[in-house]
Design a protein around this motif. Structure first.
Motif: not given
Length: 294
Positions: A26-30, A35-36, A41-43
């Motif tokens: 769960f924490f990894m997916l969050a 990050l995604l 947004l940056i892209y």
């Protein structure tokens, strides 16, 4: 006599391991989701704005013609704003932290002051804009100049600087103070020659991060009436001005009428992100380079 049921232990251990794996997933997916979104947004910003970034864009004044518009006025306005925010914030913030940690007696008054400073750090930025409008723009009759904007932004980030400076001062080991007192130093000499040098990396890190927030804030300056029109380049703290976030805000609004303004806003966001990344990198470098281990 009680005995250990191996089957029950194995069953409970399996459930605990499963819960641990689910929590980890769960924490990894969050983290990956955050990050995604950031990468997207940056892209998008770089894709839409990079083609507009050139020397003319950085050196030209604001213009109604998107092809000729530049952000030199916003860059200078941001520079002058930081020249007001940085010294005011550092002097008042560090001074307050020293008083609360080294001089103030522990009690109800000190607790009330500490609680209010912590609460101020969570107050919406638009409230500080209303405060700046009432006190500096109208009360002192400064108008929407750099000085009024800088004092307003200094109030906004002041609680953050106070709290970070307190944490840095509190982290200085007590035996350093005791050694200084043992050598016959006064309280102020101990603070000046022992406590501040030892806590300086943490204080500077917190201050730089607070200034990064000040650079990226828009709401307080919009409230006090900072324009984004065709204004002369600011030459000092008593001139009218605009800054990068305000320019981004108004260009984003105007993109509904002129599509090219969306690209100008994206290009300005890229410049602002570069400035923020550089400031945060300096803060990280200071923390890692000069942080002492006791």
């Amino acid at each position: 006599m009680k005995y250990i049921d191996n089957n029950l232990v194995q069953k409970k251990m399996g459930l605990r391991l499963l819960r641990n794996k689910l929590a980890k997933l769960f924490f990894m997916l969050a983290t990956l989701f955050g990050l995604l979104v950031l990468i997207i947004l940056i892209y998008r910003v770089i894709r839409d704005g990079s083609a507009w970034i050139d020397f003319d864009f950085l050196s030209n004044k604001l213009s109604t013609d998107a092809e000729k518009a530049g952000i030199m006025g916003a860059i200078l306005g941001t520079f002058w704003l930081m020249l007001v925010v940085a010294p005011v914030t550092m002097i008042l913030g560090i001074g307050t932290a020293i008083y609360l940690e080294e001089y103030a007696k522990k009690g109800k008054l000190q607790s009330i002051i500490q609680t209010n400073i912590s609460n101020l750090a969570g107050v919406p930025s638009v409230v500080f804009g209303l405060l700046g409008l009432t006190v500096f723009v109208r009360g002192l009759d400064l108008g929407n100049i750099v000085l009024a904007g800088g004092l307003t932004m200094a109030l906004l980030v002041l609680p953050v600087v106070v709290v970070s400076a307190q944490e840095a001062i509190r982290a200085v080991p007590g035996f350093l103070r005791e050694a200084s007192y043992g050598m016959g130093a006064t309280k102020w000499q101990t603070i000046k020659n022992v406590v501040l040098p030892a806590s300086l990396p943490g204080i500077l890190t917190g201050t730089i991060l607070a200034l990064s927030r000040a650079i990226g804030e828009t709401a307080p300056l919009v409230v006090i009436g900072i324009p984004a029109l065709l204004i002369p380049l600011p030459d000092g703290i008593f001139d009218k001005f605009t800054i990068l976030p305000v320019q981004i805000y108004y260009w984003t609004l105007d993109s509904a009428l002129v599509a090219e303004y969306a690209n100008l806003a994206a290009a300005t966001i890229v410049i602002l992100l570069v400035v923020l990344f550089l400031m945060n990198s300096v803060a990280i470098y200071i923390r890692n380079k000069f942080q002492q281990r006791f």
